[in-house]
Design an enzyme around this catalytic site. Sequence first.
Site, PDB file in Angstrom:
ATOM      1  N   ASP A  55      -2.320   4.673  -7.343  1.00 30.63           N
ATOM      2  CA  ASP A  55      -1.694   4.923  -6.043  1.00 30.63           C
ATOM      3  C   ASP A  55      -1.610   3.632  -5.254  1.00 30.63           C
ATOM      4  O   ASP A  55      -2.466   3.331  -4.449  1.00 30.63           O
ATOM      5  CB  ASP A  55      -2.504   5.993  -5.307  1.00 30.63           C
ATOM      6  N   HIS A  59       4.914   2.174  -1.824  1.00 33.57           N
ATOM      7  CA  HIS A  59       4.075   1.543  -0.784  1.00 33.57           C
ATOM      8  C   HIS A  59       3.113   0.559  -1.436  1.00 33.57           C
ATOM      9  O   HIS A  59       2.667   0.771  -2.580  1.00 33.57           O
ATOM     10  CB  HIS A  59       3.339   2.581   0.055  1.00 33.57           C
ATOM     11  N   GLU A 101       1.164   3.398   4.181  1.00 32.11           N
ATOM     12  CA  GLU A 101       1.452   4.767   3.759  1.00 32.11           C
ATOM     13  C   GLU A 101       0.202   5.619   3.780  1.00 32.11           C
ATOM     14  O   GLU A 101       0.277   6.837   3.922  1.00 32.11           O
ATOM     15  CB  GLU A 101       2.056   4.769   2.341  1.00 32.11           C
ATOM     16  N   GLU A 102      -0.973   4.990   3.629  1.00 24.91           N
ATOM     17  CA  GLU A 102      -2.220   5.741   3.443  1.00 24.91           C
ATOM     18  C   GLU A 102      -2.905   6.089   4.759  1.00 24.91           C
ATOM     19  O   GLU A 102      -4.061   6.508   4.759  1.00 24.91           O
ATOM     20  CB  GLU A 102      -3.187   4.934   2.557  1.00 24.91           C
ATOM     21  N   GLU A 152       5.752   7.039  -6.615  1.00 22.47           N
ATOM     22  CA  GLU A 152       4.408   7.628  -6.500  1.00 22.47           C
ATOM     23  C   GLU A 152       3.987   8.166  -7.868  1.00 22.47           C
ATOM     24  O   GLU A 152       4.826   8.551  -8.678  1.00 22.47           O
ATOM     25  CB  GLU A 152       4.441   8.793  -5.493  1.00 22.47           C
ATOM     26  N   HIS A 164      -7.093   7.811  -5.138  1.00 19.00           N
ATOM     27  CA  HIS A 164      -8.164   7.744  -4.129  1.00 19.00           C
ATOM     28  C   HIS A 164      -9.550   7.931  -4.742  1.00 19.00           C
ATOM     29  O   HIS A 164     -10.537   7.868  -4.029  1.00 19.00           O
ATOM     30  CB  HIS A 164      -7.986   8.778  -3.005  1.00 19.00           C
ATOM     31  N   ASP A 221       0.264  -0.558   0.167  1.00 18.68           N
ATOM     32  CA  ASP A 221      -1.125  -0.440   0.635  1.00 18.68           C
ATOM     33  C   ASP A 221      -1.888   0.552  -0.230  1.00 18.68           C
ATOM     34  O   ASP A 221      -1.296   1.332  -0.979  1.00 18.68           O
ATOM     35  CB  ASP A 221      -1.193  -0.018   2.102  1.00 18.68           C
TER      36      ASP A 221
END
Lengths: 364, 364
Positions: A104, A74, A134-135, A163, A341, A76
């Site tokens: 990430d 992903h 995705e987030e 990932e 994150h 984003d």
Amino acid sequence: MPVPAPPLDLSADLVTLTRALCDMPSPSSHEKPLADAIEAVLTPLPHLEVLRDGDAIVARTRLGRPARVVVAGHIDTVPVADNLPTRLVGEGLHAEIWGRGTVDMKGGVAVQLALAARLTEPARDVTWVFYDHEEVAAELNGLGRVAREHPEWLEGDFAVLCEPTSAGIEGGCNGTLRVEVRVPGVAAHSARSWTGTNAIHGAGEVLRRLEAYEPAAVEVDGLVYREGLNAVGIRGGIATNVIPDECVVTVNYRFAPSRSLAEAEEHVREVFAGYEVVVTDAAAGARPGLDDPTAADFVEAVLAQTGGAPAPKYGWTDVARFASLGMPAVNFGPGDPVLAHKDDERCPAWQLQACHDALGAWLS
Amino acid sequence: MPVPAPPLDLSADLVTLTRALCDMPSPSSHEKPLADAIEAVLTPLPHLEVLRDGDAIVARTRLGRPARVVVAGHIDTVPVADNLPTRLVGEGLHAEIWGRGTVDMKGGVAVQLALAARLTEPARDVTWVFYDHEEVAAELNGLGRVAREHPEWLEGDFAVLCEPTSAGIEGGCNGTLRVEVRVPGVAAHSARSWTGTNAIHGAGEVLRRLEAYEPAAVEVDGLVYREGLNAVGIRGGIATNVIPDECVVTVNYRFAPSRSLAEAEEHVREVFAGYEVVVTDAAAGARPGLDDPTAADFVEAVLAQTGGAPAPKYGWTDVARFASLGMPAVNFGPGDPVLAHKDDERCPAWQLQACHDALGAWLS
């Protein structure tokens, strides 16, 4: 007005490419400039057919190979936390790139892009997928959208999701269930509290059960999945002079992929017996599937380069989406998932190289 | 645009007057039409001097009597809960008026207005106070504003607050302290919950202490004040996939007027020893003060009419404001305080009459 993204240079080294991707911020719903840049750099490559749906870009070889591998990531990120532009700390393979997205998962996206450009004649046909959203809420997920709208774009025999796994192979993923546990009370003025029943005090018992809960560790197909049952939210109280008549504890259950959604729900209802339990979100896990021949071949080839052993993936990832499409899938990407994150998100350069080299060798 | 209120008829019976006041909704910050109507009906009366500050109306006799009594009531209500217009259920003294404000406290305001019009030559000078913003944050309170801006308007020897007491005399009031108890944790992704510390689970201990707490009953000047320590709010959780790093429990302590604010705070800090405690609101209570000669005379005169005995007031009321101005003050008004703010708020007609007659007799 969005600023057009600078063109990406896929011949640059992986650190430079990762930094270029991260320094083009793309929090969920703001992926367009990055998607445009990826589309622009892949479209001229003659060995790839490039497709687009919204801000998801799919680029694939059409060499008629007997097997097809889907490699997905992903584009984003979660919101930037004042941790951009990226910084490079240390040198060579010891270098770390600091900043939002390094883990990430733009490190993984850099590996994908570099290989997509370089592997003009892979041994297996490859479908490179770069997707949005995705987030955020599952219904917005770009991979899910492509699976619904263009299922043929995702056809393949095996999927690698880039990932973060610290460049190890993580198979399958835990499932996740979110419930609200509701504790009732009787409202009253707080000056005469004895005329009511305090729902927040009543929620003490719910928290007691959570505190006393001992999460299981479940072996599935040879990997041990660690579970977790946690309050992720609590709310109660109407006004500062009112005895509250309701307290709601939001609980997240991360469960091993050997449990079905129904079994997970039943378990949570048992833990909170006596309380109203409302399911608000649920996604099944994915078994590791490492007994599939293509998966086994991938594992063998990668471990020959990196050493180590396959591990379970604790977080829910889109491998579950591939699993639900009937495709075995593993997580394999640079960066420590624990740092995802976080404000101090950072990715070691050597992991970028290791993922690139191992995945490239297997696909060649 | 606000509709001009119909004129009030102060010669109507108390039920009719109470209903007229209630049917002119005046939730906090929307008192103007009612304040206008009160000002309009009192200003023509030759025995009263009428003053106004914002939506607070003060009307007083200036007969040069040796003593002055302040009779006060607020004209705002909490928001209407689909319980207007008022309904009259039953007949005569058995009748009950249902609807927002009947208890808290337009029944009391009706008693004030009827007596203000009728008592042209009271034995004691009387200052009738009708004020705004009692049901909201203390700093907005209209009585407090008048005390700051025009302290001379509130001068007197004794104050009667017509807050609901079921037509009994309630002396003094409990104090109120609000604190936030903060429980820290360590954030983590909920898929790897063992890498964090769940603050909501930690708050279980705070709720345990609240549940186990046995509130005191404290005798002050002959009246027994029942205390209470209650969670009135709880919040925690950042996102549904994050182990929360903070949980905040908002606690309200209602304490007997024999405790100072400092003592009340110290007590709460003891209960929550080991946790961060932040005081967010505090108002001292008021001792009953029934040993004051004017208060004693009032109590004797009222009880001669109604029977019964003085009782403690549990809720914080503006008697504490009069107490802080050095004036003894009691609560005496129609309506059961337990029904205040409730959807089924309702006031017995006989209590309107009893308050009117007893207060009128003492003032005459």
